[in-house]
Enzyme design. Sequence first.
Site, mmCIF file in Angstrom:
data_model
loop_
_atom_site.group_PDB
_atom_site.id
_atom_site.type_symbol
_atom_site.label_atom_id
_atom_site.label_comp_id
_atom_site.label_asym_id
_atom_site.label_seq_id
_atom_site.Cartn_x
_atom_site.Cartn_y
_atom_site.Cartn_z
ATOM 1 N N HIS A 55 0.844 -1.197 0.000
ATOM 2 C CA HIS A 55 0.000 0.000 0.000
ATOM 3 C C HIS A 55 0.881 1.250 0.000
ATOM 4 C CE1 HIS A 55 -3.459 2.568 1.332
ATOM 5 N NE2 HIS A 55 -2.457 3.263 1.859
ATOM 6 N N GLU A 56 1.835 1.278 0.921
ATOM 7 C CA GLU A 56 2.716 2.442 1.013
ATOM 8 C C GLU A 56 3.632 2.539 -0.206
ATOM 9 O OE1 GLU A 56 2.082 4.615 3.108
ATOM 10 O OE2 GLU A 56 0.682 3.376 4.243
#
Length: 405
Positions: A55-56
């Site tokens: 996600h990051e």
Amino acid sequence: MKDPLEEASVDVNSRVATGILVAFLLGMVWLFLLVPGSRTPLLIVLGIIVMVMLHEAGHYVVAKRSGMKVTEFFVGFGPRLWSFRRGETEYGVKAIPAGGYVRIIGMTNMEEVDPADEPRTFRQGTPGKRLTVILAGVTVNLLIAFVLFYAFIATQGLGGPSTTVERITLGSAAHAAGFETGDKIVAIDGTRISGWDQLKSTIEKSGGEQLDVVVVRHGERIALEATPKVRQGQGFLGVGPTTTVRDVGVLQAAPESFKAMGTVFTGFTNILSDRLSPSGVSTSASQSFTSAAPKSGSQEDLNRPMSLIGITDKGSEIIGNNLWLLVLLLGQISFILAVFNLLPILPFDGGHAVVVLYEWVASKVRHHRVYVDYRKLIPVSVVLLIPILFLGLSSMVLDIRQLGQ
């Protein structure tokens, strides 16, 4: 994006952060070493960590490609535990294991930036680039969820309740009418019954009314008369269905995956909205810090918010050694991470997206560049973030209490 606690001006000192981390680690040690039974907790934890990092990484990669400067890439929030620097970015781990973040310079007009770096700030990006960066992480999680749901459905098929009776509640209308396990309900009051949803709807609308039910038992059609009792304003017959599994082709698996994601969305939003209400916060406090905790494994226990400890504990019990169930669980978690990050609260991706959209529309209307005054938003963010932090803390406390039960 940056550390949500820092962004919302929530000061978590080292002692508090250390306490949270110690409680988390003790819970995980108990889970890994002391709880008996066949479990796969390590795979669940590693899967969640990978999803958070991906996600990051979505934010990170898109920001870099948009020409923005990323100075931090961390797992966890609060005080630093360990880090290293490579190029212009610091990578590391923080004390509170509740997610992760990347830090892009110039996220707000309040942030002071070296004039030489101003062209590479988030705030100088076009609305399209800023929205793309903000939604990149959520997009990654949605793609992961779809792929995992698709893989499970295409290979394992779809399971669902049938109209064949698997269990009968003692003292119920079905018990009194002479239903037996293995009976297949095929008609009610002359109307053909083709599925569980139709059967359930018919029964719930017929509380206190006599029904003429036709079942197939050992190949023979048998007529039974039953009067569903009224329970919580709905008819209750007292039968439980068997679960059937049907094969799904590779083409049909795609729409079925979207349907599964919709089901997860509905369930998660219902639970979250309930637990963030005043009565829900009271319930969470009562269950976590008093003797009113739900019985471990009960429906009430499974339908509550869980921390990483609870997800790992309950999830490993359900999965056992079935790796396909692990795939399904991780798909659900990835989708929930995406939905949670879309909350329109400033520390989350959804909050940043709302700000960008507001600035874009306001700039169009006023014919000059408009910036949101974050000083006015911070108090609102703090007020909205506190119940969420409390929900996470209370869930973790209850999860630790439930270990081994």
